[in-house]
Each structure stands twice: as structure tokens, then as C-alpha cells.
Design a protein around this motif. Structure first.
Motif, mmCIF file in Angstrom:
data_model
loop_
_atom_site.group_PDB
_atom_site.id
_atom_site.type_symbol
_atom_site.label_atom_id
_atom_site.label_comp_id
_atom_site.label_asym_id
_atom_site.label_seq_id
_atom_site.Cartn_x
_atom_site.Cartn_y
_atom_site.Cartn_z
ATOM 1 N N ARG A 54 1.006 -60.513 47.404
ATOM 2 C CA ARG A 54 1.958 -61.382 48.101
ATOM 3 C C ARG A 54 2.672 -60.626 49.216
ATOM 4 N N ASP A 55 2.874 -59.331 49.051
ATOM 5 C CA ASP A 55 3.434 -58.535 50.144
ATOM 6 C C ASP A 55 2.474 -58.512 51.330
ATOM 7 N N VAL A 56 1.201 -58.358 51.036
ATOM 8 C CA VAL A 56 0.188 -58.309 52.094
ATOM 9 C C VAL A 56 0.107 -59.646 52.814
ATOM 10 N N HIS A 60 7.161 -61.324 55.099
ATOM 11 C CA HIS A 60 8.429 -61.723 55.712
ATOM 12 C C HIS A 60 8.720 -63.206 55.557
ATOM 13 N N ALA A 61 8.075 -63.840 54.578
ATOM 14 C CA ALA A 61 8.336 -65.255 54.345
ATOM 15 C C ALA A 61 9.800 -65.456 53.975
ATOM 16 N N THR A 68 11.870 -56.191 54.101
ATOM 17 C CA THR A 68 12.674 -56.480 55.287
ATOM 18 C C THR A 68 12.060 -55.827 56.520
ATOM 19 N N ILE A 69 12.211 -56.492 57.638
ATOM 20 C CA ILE A 69 11.599 -56.015 58.882
ATOM 21 C C ILE A 69 12.128 -54.643 59.294
ATOM 22 N N PRO A 70 13.440 -54.364 59.214
ATOM 23 C CA PRO A 70 13.895 -53.017 59.590
ATOM 24 C C PRO A 70 13.224 -51.909 58.793
ATOM 25 N N ALA A 148 14.398 -59.369 45.382
ATOM 26 C CA ALA A 148 14.259 -60.231 44.207
ATOM 27 C C ALA A 148 12.968 -61.041 44.229
ATOM 28 N N ARG A 149 12.486 -61.388 45.422
ATOM 29 C CA ARG A 149 11.254 -62.182 45.502
ATOM 30 C C ARG A 149 10.056 -61.445 44.912
#
Length: 284
Positions: A54-56, A60-61, A68-70, A148-149
Motif C-alpha cells: 500500500r505504501d508503493v 500519499h493518499a 509524508t512528502i517532506p 496510523a494508516r
């Protein structure tokens, strides 16, 4: 018992050798060293998960970004399906449901992203880590580190307090629920308050201690005087919750790695050279 050493996450931060100590170009090479343990009676046991599918697919959903983008930009994270624990476990001929237990050093985004790829697994973690990661986040670092996601669909948790049973001078949590006695949690607070190492007694009687993020660079172990690259030194300071505890536990690990070199191998989560040597069966 058989132990596989996996890289379940790659980052290539700007700085090259200032991070990893060996790159010749502008980008460094950071791994996420996870362990897959084959046991006879307890199925597969995974130590940390790195990034998950899900990270792949949707890092950034919104709402509730998984990464996080930063932080992704700072570390230049390379999200690839082939790096996920599930992909590598299936390549070894196993299935997701064969992973019956996951032991976490801590719940940072780069260690817990693959939890939901193994919905039937029981997840083992220190109680303090779970409490800190699941409460409302207010600090800058805590808002970015605990996502948390990545773990809100986990249904089977086993959480542990600090117990005082000795292991080479460290407190250790033994008798993990459903796991063999050869696997222990070793509390190592400092990076987070609930951070822990995972110690595994191998069939030859030697121990492997996965120290998670208690240190980041190979030069911090197995030598009398600590040496760490500027990039890793800065990142450790950025992410620590308590410097005194972090450095104290790191010093204790360094002493262990020297004085018990014949009995214990200590490895961290993010040093590519350590991972390569472990995969090749070479001494650290």
C-alpha cells in the motif's frame, strides 16, 4: 530455525558517503534490514516489515498519508514492489498467511509499512511504543514518524511491558505469546521510548540481535570509539526522543558487540554494508 536477511526499503538521500560511508556519487544508499525467520512449530516470523504494497501503490493518499512528502523527499525514498517483504516472501515460495507473527522494533513509517500485507499475523510490540504511536500526535517529528494508516487495520496485537529478566546485562522480554523461547524483545529506548531490539538464538547457540534504530552506522559498533557519518549522526539526533538513553544504550550495545563478539552478532536496520555481510554469511 533459518534466518533470511531482507532489504524491505531503499532510500537514496542526497549526500552520498556522508550517509553511508562508501558511495562515490551524490546519492547515498540506505536499506531497511528486516528478518524472516523460519520456525518448525510457529510458522514464519517477520522482524519489522519495511514498506508495504500500500505504501508503493498509494503513499500519499489522503486523508492520512502513509508516508509524508517532506520525509520522502528528505530521504529520497524509492518505493518498489520488489522491495516489499510480501514480494520477497512469495519469491521464496511462501504465502502471506504463512507469516504468523511480526515482531516490531518500533512503529516508525519505514518499519511498519508492510503490516497490513499480512492480515493473519499477530503483531508483537512494546506497550509504550503502541501507546505513543496511536495517541494524537502534536510534535513535528512524531506527526511524520508514526503513520496510523499503516497499522489501523491490524486486528491482532500483543503488547509487552518492560520486564527484568537478564540477557547479557540487558533487560529482556521473554515468553512472547505464541513464539519460541529463542526469540526475545530487548528494550532499547532512546530513538523512541518504546523502541526494542529483537534477539534470536540460532541453532548453533549464537545470538543475533537486530538492534533496529538503536544505531545506524557500522562504525558505531565493534570498535572502542564510536564513528558515525555526519548524515546518519544528524538523522539520529533529529529522530531521538531522549539523547541520554539513546547514547547510553548505544554504548552498552557497542560494549556487547566487543566483549561478546563470539556469542552475539549485533546488526542495525539501515546500514547497507551490514546487510550485505549478513546476507553473505560473513562476520560483521
Amino acid at each position: 530455525m533459518r534466518i533470511h536477511h531482507l532489504n524491505c526499503g531503499t532510500a537514496c538521500p542526497l549526500g552520498g558517503a556522508l550517509f553511508d560511508g562508501r558511495s562515490v556519487g551524490p546519492l547515498g544508499h540506505i536499506v531497511c534490514h528486516c528478518l524472516l525467520i523460519e520456525t518448525q512449530a510457529h510458522g514464519l516470523v517477520l522482524v519489522d516489515t519495511g514498506y508495504g504494497l500500500r505504501d508503493v501503490d498509494h503513499p500519499h493518499a489522503v486523508p492520512g498519508k502513509r508516508i509524508t512528502i517532506p520525509w520522502r523527499l528528505m530521504l529520497n525514498i524509492r518505493l518498489r514492489e520488489r522491495d516489499t517483504a510480501l514480494f520477497q516472501i512469495e519469491a521464496l515460495g511462501f504465502r502471506a498467511e504463512d507469516v504468523r507473527h511480526i515482531i516490531l522494533t518500533h512503529l516508525d513509517f519505514d518499519h511498519a509499512g508492510g503490516l497490513e500485507d499480512f492480515p493473519e499475523a499477530t503483531v508483537h510490540v512494546m506497550q509504550r511504543e503502541y501507546d505513543d504511536a496511536t495517541r494524537p500526535q502534536t510534535g513535528f517529528v512524531s506527526r511524520h514518524r508514526w503513520r496510523a494508516r499503516q497499522f489501523d487495520d491490524v486486528v491482532s496485537w500483543r503488547r509487552y511491558g518492560v520486564r527484568g529478566e537478564p540477557w547479557f546485562g540487558f533487560d529482556a522480554v521473554r515468553d512472547l505469546d505464541g513464539l519460541p523461547p529463542e526469540i526475545l524483545l530487548v528494550p532499547l529506548p532512546g530513538h523512541t521510548w518504546g523502541h526494542a531490539g529483537v534477539a534470536i538464538r540460532r541453532p548453533d547457540g549464537r545470538w543475533l540481535l537486530h538492534a533496529g534504530d538503536a544505531y545506524f552506522y557500522r562504525g558505531e559498533m565493534r570498535r572502542a570509539h564510536r564513528h558515525c557519518t555526519p548524515g546518519f549522526r544528524a538523522y539520529q539526533r533529529l529522530m531521538e526522543v531522549d539523547r541520554t538513553n539513546r547514547l547510553s544504550n548505544q554504548h552498552r550495545l557497542r560494549t556487547l558487540s566487543i566483549e561478546q563478539a563470539g556469542a552475539v552478532t549485533v546488526a542495525c536496520a539501515h546500514d547497507a554494508v551490514e546487510l550485505e555481510r549478513c546476507q553473505a554469511g560473513m562476520p560483521l
